[in-house]
Design an enzyme around this catalytic site. Structure first.
Site, PDB file in Angstrom:
ATOM      1  N   TYR A 165     -16.557  -8.297 -28.782  1.00  0.00           N
ATOM      2  CA  TYR A 165     -17.813  -7.725 -28.416  1.00  0.00           C
ATOM      3  C   TYR A 165     -18.350  -6.923 -27.589  1.00  0.00           C
ATOM      4  O   TYR A 165     -18.673  -6.489 -27.717  1.00  0.00           O
ATOM      5  CB  TYR A 165     -17.991  -9.809 -28.242  1.00  0.00           C
ATOM      6  CG  TYR A 165     -19.312  -9.600 -27.135  1.00  0.00           C
ATOM      7  CD1 TYR A 165     -20.164  -9.936 -27.731  1.00  0.00           C
ATOM      8  CD2 TYR A 165     -19.627  -9.706 -25.775  1.00  0.00           C
ATOM      9  CE1 TYR A 165     -21.460 -10.174 -26.696  1.00  0.00           C
ATOM     10  CE2 TYR A 165     -20.986  -9.459 -25.045  1.00  0.00           C
ATOM     11  CZ  TYR A 165     -22.199  -9.759 -26.007  1.00  0.00           C
ATOM     12  OH  TYR A 165     -23.190  -9.899 -25.111  1.00  0.00           O
ATOM     13  N   LYS A 169     -21.258  -4.035 -28.775  1.00  0.00           N
ATOM     14  CA  LYS A 169     -21.879  -4.424 -27.020  1.00  0.00           C
ATOM     15  C   LYS A 169     -21.676  -2.545 -26.632  1.00  0.00           C
ATOM     16  O   LYS A 169     -23.622  -1.806 -26.124  1.00  0.00           O
ATOM     17  CB  LYS A 169     -22.027  -4.940 -26.736  1.00  0.00           C
ATOM     18  CG  LYS A 169     -21.961  -6.023 -26.888  1.00  0.00           C
ATOM     19  CD  LYS A 169     -23.908  -6.003 -26.731  1.00  0.00           C
ATOM     20  CE  LYS A 169     -24.690  -7.615 -27.248  1.00  0.00           C
ATOM     21  NZ  LYS A 169     -26.414  -7.439 -27.345  1.00  0.00           N
TER      22      LYS A 169
END
Length: 274
Positions: A165, A169
């Site tokens: 993640y 990002k």
């Protein structure tokens, strides 16, 4: 209204932060393409916009599907005649420490958080640049159009259990900064909002038995209450943010007051940056 008649796309806007973003943009006059993986929540958001006197069209489906980006942009063009605002918000978390993270998990996070925004913006470029060029030819300048990509403080500072993640990002920031340089000539601003701890269904589940279903996968969600309490104690404002507050940060970058802000990352974390 600050966004009067602007044509906007908000991905992942059936629930949570995305829903609040769509409602906020619509309340300021934008016409909104509402997207969600599931049709029912997307329709509910669109109906809420219409009930308040706004204009909304639903385009449900997964942002990671082949051809989805082109279809989404076509929906905006066919219904609203163009595209003025794109908010790449769709996403979810699929956490694990790195030694337990599978290739499927890592790829899924990159696909939804980084590759999908890339594809959507690639599809949007010909439409948005053509409108800008026509306005420049006719009036000498183009009105300012807006891209807001959603990131996280995890992409800035890292977060245990979120290698996939956080990597995705972090990539969003690079994408935004690059397109800010490429698209400035069309008077299109490209910025990122990095959220801190925001209270949504993905963060406030009371135990790790809670889950969501994403494209046939059952994925555990929620944060241990002790971890939530510890995180809240580190936030200068003393609490997690609300979805409406997160939407406010996105709205700020869509307003005329932000027309000379591009290539930036706005942290919406109550003073906490991870």
């Amino acid at each position: 209204m600050k966004l009067n008649n602007a044509a906007a796309v908000v991905t992942g806007s059936g629930r949570g932060i995305g829903r609040e973003i769509a409602l906020k943009l619509a309340s300021e006059g934008a016409r909104v393409i509402v997207n969600d993986l599931d049709t029912t929540p997307a329709q509910e958001t669109a109906e809420a916009i219409r009930s308040a006197g706004g204009e909304a069209v639903v385009h449900s489906g997964s942002v990671t599907e082949n051809g989805f980006a082109e279809e989404l942009v076509d929906t905006a063009v066919k219904n609203f005649g163009g595209l003025d605002i794109v908010v790449n918000n769709a996403g979810y978390t699929w956490d694990s420490v790195i030694q337990k993270t599978t290739d499927e998990q890592f790829t899924a996070m990159l696909d939804v958080h980084l590759a999908a925004p890339f594809r959507i913006l690639r599809a949007a470029q010909p439409v948005m640049s053509a409108s800008a060029k026509a306005e420049i030819a006719a009036h000498g300048t183009a009105r300012c159009r807006k891209i807001v990509n959603i990131s996280s403080v995890a992409g800035m500072a890292g977060n245990p259990g979120q290698a996939a993640y956080a990597s995705a990002k972090a990539g969003v920031t690079g994408l935004s900064r690059t397109l800010a340089r490429e698209w400035g000539r069309y008077n299109i601003t490209v910025n990122t909002v990095a959220f801190g701890l925001i209270s949504t269904r993905l963060t406030t589940a009371a135990n790790r038995s809670a889950s969501i279903e994403v494209e046939g996968r059952r994925i555990e969600v929620g944060v241990n209450p002790d971890v939530l309490d510890a995180a809240a104690s580190l936030i200068p404002l003393g609490r997690p943010g609300l979805p409406g507050e997160a939407a406010g940060a996105v709205f700020l970058l869509c307003t005329p007051e932000a027309d000379y802000i591009t290539g930036q990352t706005l942290v919406c974390g109550g003073g906490w940056e991870g």
